[in-house]
Design an enzyme around this catalytic site. Structure first.
Site, PDB file in Angstrom:
ATOM      1  N   GLU A 145       0.816  -1.221   0.000  1.00  0.00           N
ATOM      2  CA  GLU A 145       0.000   0.000   0.000  1.00  0.00           C
ATOM      3  C   GLU A 145       0.845   1.264   0.000  1.00  0.00           C
ATOM      4  O   GLU A 145       0.469   2.277  -0.603  1.00  0.00           O
ATOM      5  CB  GLU A 145      -0.943   0.001   1.210  1.00  0.00           C
ATOM      6  CG  GLU A 145      -2.040  -1.043   1.151  1.00  0.00           C
ATOM      7  CD  GLU A 145      -1.648  -2.378   1.763  1.00  0.00           C
ATOM      8  OE1 GLU A 145      -2.523  -3.260   1.896  1.00  0.00           O
ATOM      9  OE2 GLU A 145      -0.449  -2.543   2.128  1.00  0.00           O
ATOM     10  N   PHE A 178     -11.971  -6.843  13.733  1.00  0.00           N
ATOM     11  CA  PHE A 178     -10.877  -7.312  12.888  1.00  0.00           C
ATOM     12  C   PHE A 178     -10.529  -6.260  11.829  1.00  0.00           C
ATOM     13  O   PHE A 178     -11.390  -5.787  11.110  1.00  0.00           O
ATOM     14  CB  PHE A 178     -11.264  -8.631  12.219  1.00  0.00           C
ATOM     15  CG  PHE A 178     -10.219  -9.153  11.272  1.00  0.00           C
ATOM     16  CD1 PHE A 178      -8.990  -9.607  11.746  1.00  0.00           C
ATOM     17  CD2 PHE A 178     -10.452  -9.173   9.904  1.00  0.00           C
ATOM     18  CE1 PHE A 178      -8.021 -10.084  10.873  1.00  0.00           C
ATOM     19  CE2 PHE A 178      -9.486  -9.649   9.030  1.00  0.00           C
ATOM     20  CZ  PHE A 178      -8.266 -10.103   9.508  1.00  0.00           C
ATOM     21  N   LYS A 203     -17.953  -0.215   5.424  1.00  0.00           N
ATOM     22  CA  LYS A 203     -18.397  -1.239   4.496  1.00  0.00           C
ATOM     23  C   LYS A 203     -19.904  -1.166   4.251  1.00  0.00           C
ATOM     24  O   LYS A 203     -20.373  -1.383   3.127  1.00  0.00           O
ATOM     25  CB  LYS A 203     -18.006  -2.626   5.033  1.00  0.00           C
ATOM     26  CG  LYS A 203     -17.973  -3.695   3.959  1.00  0.00           C
ATOM     27  CD  LYS A 203     -17.256  -4.945   4.441  1.00  0.00           C
ATOM     28  CE  LYS A 203     -17.141  -5.985   3.331  1.00  0.00           C
ATOM     29  NZ  LYS A 203     -16.437  -7.202   3.775  1.00  0.00           N
TER      30      LYS A 203
END
Length: 577
Positions: free
Chosen positions: A67, A129, A179
């Site tokens: 990244e 997570f 999300k």
């Protein structure tokens, strides 16, 4: 009949349509004219990647191998194209791996929009997570950041992101999208941002400041210009040349200002700063007027502030009010984009030549050539020097190449000796000094200017920090030329250890792998040069290649970079040996 207002509104707005937040991200990028992004997929950003798959004929994604590589590639792209670089990653470690590139872009004023995925909004703050508070982490190193938790907010926030990133003094923006916001639906409508309340990207220019500055310029007997990247970011190269040619004022540059003025311009007197040229550093403390144009008085430029240009009047041409009087107290601040302010002041500036003053710079050049430059470029010892490698590259490219340098001795040598005829030709990590910058940045630089030759100059230390991006080069076939100047040391740290720590070379000697074999493992043509007689032919072969090419040049292990201003010393204390 359609009115002009209706026509403008239609041009700025994409029609309403019911889509997901993930698709809205892609539609927003396309509406902003983005056709290339760098990134790495993961769980929290997967909905966006799924939509990206559907739009791959319109929006090209480059899969980097880390990244951080994505952010540096986006920086390189932005620096050579003049557009906003875009990078995308997942949450947690994906987002935190963006941090170095974002910080680098912030201090070097590089326009970049970084998009990160985030866990579902119902999980925020639960240590889920791959959850990391990237908004909190990135707040000090972004121009703006924002977390999106609702799909309907995506168009407005991304429109603001691009406007803020590219306007005024540019910089990086990070947008974190949960999300559930990516999966959610919205009635999509996109309007480009044209302004934000209370955000003034370009301050108004006070006419009185122009009058005062012009009077000081016309009265000065020993004026000097130091220009920085603000000239390039403001697209003010022509205005700078017009100003220099009419005023006759010698002009020096910061590292990031390099290439805004052709190297061969008769009033280009070289680089200021720690490893800059002898004349402009010495004469900073002799000039009677210092014109700072699009630069921020970085400590590597000024040395000891207590002794910096105390005898001179100082005029600062600057777009960011936060930089005025931050480090150096100025007599006049001319606010605004330097493209505009230089054009406005030019009619009031008297034509001049300053012949005897310019000659002083030339006299110092002669001293520096005999003491330093001659041996750097035309060494007599058996071992190869970094300078002669740059000399050969100049001869092969005729000053038309983009040079992307990493951080260390080779960076200083590249900036000192690379010859440029064209702006946006020098891409390097200036303010943050990020080792590992050059290899991924060169990928972006070539994609941002595909018609130009791109040569990465890298040390053996920095090269191994992002060496995995050879995989990106292999996959994309982007024809960058990679030159590793290998001295088997962390050269700049070793130089300091030699000069200031009694040659205690603590953890700076490198035991390196076979770089040529590694490059060949990625199916990249590669060669190693250890003898002077082979150098010219190898560089010619590299530049002539239409494909990626790796060249390792084994240089002297303990050569130092001079001139040098020791940390905390005055610019007048610059050392030639």
């Amino acid at each position: 009949m359609e009115t002009q207002t209706q026509s403008i509104k239609k041009e700025r707005t994409v029609r309403k349509e019911r889509i997901t937040g993930a698709e809205a991200v892609i539609r927003c990028l396309l509406a902003e004219g983005v056709d290339l992004i760098y990134g790495y997929p993961g769980g929290a950003i997967m909905p966006v990647y799924d939509e990206l798959y559907k739009f791959q004929d319109q929006l090209h994604h480059v899969l980097t191998r880390h990244e951080q590589g994505a952010t540096h590639a986006a920086q390189g792209y932005a620096r050579t194209s003049g557009k906003v670089g875009v990078a995308i990653a997942t949450s947690g470690p994906g987002a935190t791996n963006f941090v170095t590139g974002i910080a680098d872009a912030q201090i070097d004023s590089t326009p970049m929009v970084c998009i990160t995925g985030q866990v579902g909004s119902h999980l925020l703050g639960s240590d889920a997570f791959q959850e990391t508070d990237i908004i909190g982490i990135s707040t000090p190193i972004t121009k703006w950041n924002h977390q999106v938790t609702k799909a309907e907010d995506i168009p407005e926030i991304l429109a603001k992101a691009f406007y803020i990133a590219r306007s005024g003094r540019p910089g990086p923006v990070l947008i974190d999208i949960t999300k559930d916001a990516q999966f959610g639906e919205l009635d999509f409508e996109y309007t480009k941002c044209k302004g934000i309340r209370s955000y003034i990207p370009v301050p108004e220019t006070d006419p009185k400041s122009l009058e005062k500055a012009a009077a000081m310029i016309n009265a000065a007997k020993k004026p000097m210009i130091v220009f920085g990247q603000g000239v390039i970011l403001g697209e003010a190269e022509e205005e700078l040349q017009n100003f220099i040619q009419k005023s006759g004022i010698p002009a020096a540059w910061t590292i990031l200002g390099l290439s805004a003025l052709p190297t061969a311009h008769p009033l280009n007197v070289g680089m200021v700063g720690m490893h800059g040229n002898y004349g402009p550093n010495k004469l900073t403390n002799e000039c009677d007027l210092l014109l700072a144009i699009g630069m921020r008085f970085d400590d590597r430029v000024t040395g000891n502030l207590e002794t910096y240009a105390k005898q001179a009047k100082i005029v600062h041409f600057e777009i960011d009010p936060a930089e005025v009087n931050k480090n150096v107290k100025v007599d006049v601040a001319v606010m605004g984009n330097v493209k505009d302010t230089l054009a406005k002041i030019l009619p009031s500036v008297a034509a001049n030549s300053h012949t005897s003053w310019v000659q002083k710079f030339k006299d110092y050049d002669t001293i520096e050539f005999e003491k330093v430059i001659k041996n750097d470029l035309y060494p007599t010892q058996d071992g190869l020097s970094m300078g002669e490698v740059l000399r050969e590259i100049n001869e092969e490219t005729k000053g038309d190449a983009i040079i992307v340098s990493d951080v260390g001795q080779h960076q200083m040598i590249a900036c000192r000796y690379a010859a440029f005829t064209t702006t946006k030709s020098n891409v390097t990590s200036g303010g943050l000094g990020t080792m590992g910058f050059a290899l991924p940045a060169a990928i972006g630089a070539k994609m941002g200017a595909p018609e130009r030759e791109v040569v990465a100059i890298i040390g053996d230390g920095g090269y191994q920090m992002t060496i995995q991006e050879l995989g990106t080069i292999f996959q994309t076939k982007v024809p960058v030329k990679i030159v590793v100047l290998n001295n088997d040391f962390l050269g700049m740290v070793r130089q300091w250890q030699q000069l200031f720590f009694d040659k205690r070379y603590a953890s700076t000697e490198m035991v390196n792998p076979d770089f040529v074999t590694i490059a060949q493992g990625y199916h990249i043509a590669a060669k190693r040069v250890t003898k002077r007689k082979d150098l010219q032919e190898a560089i010619a072969e590299m530049i002539a290649s239409k494909e990626p090419y790796f060249l390792e040049v084994c240089v002297e292990k303990e050569n130092n970079v001079f001139p040098m201003i020791p940390t905390g010393a005055s610019v007048s204390d610059i050392r030639l040996e």
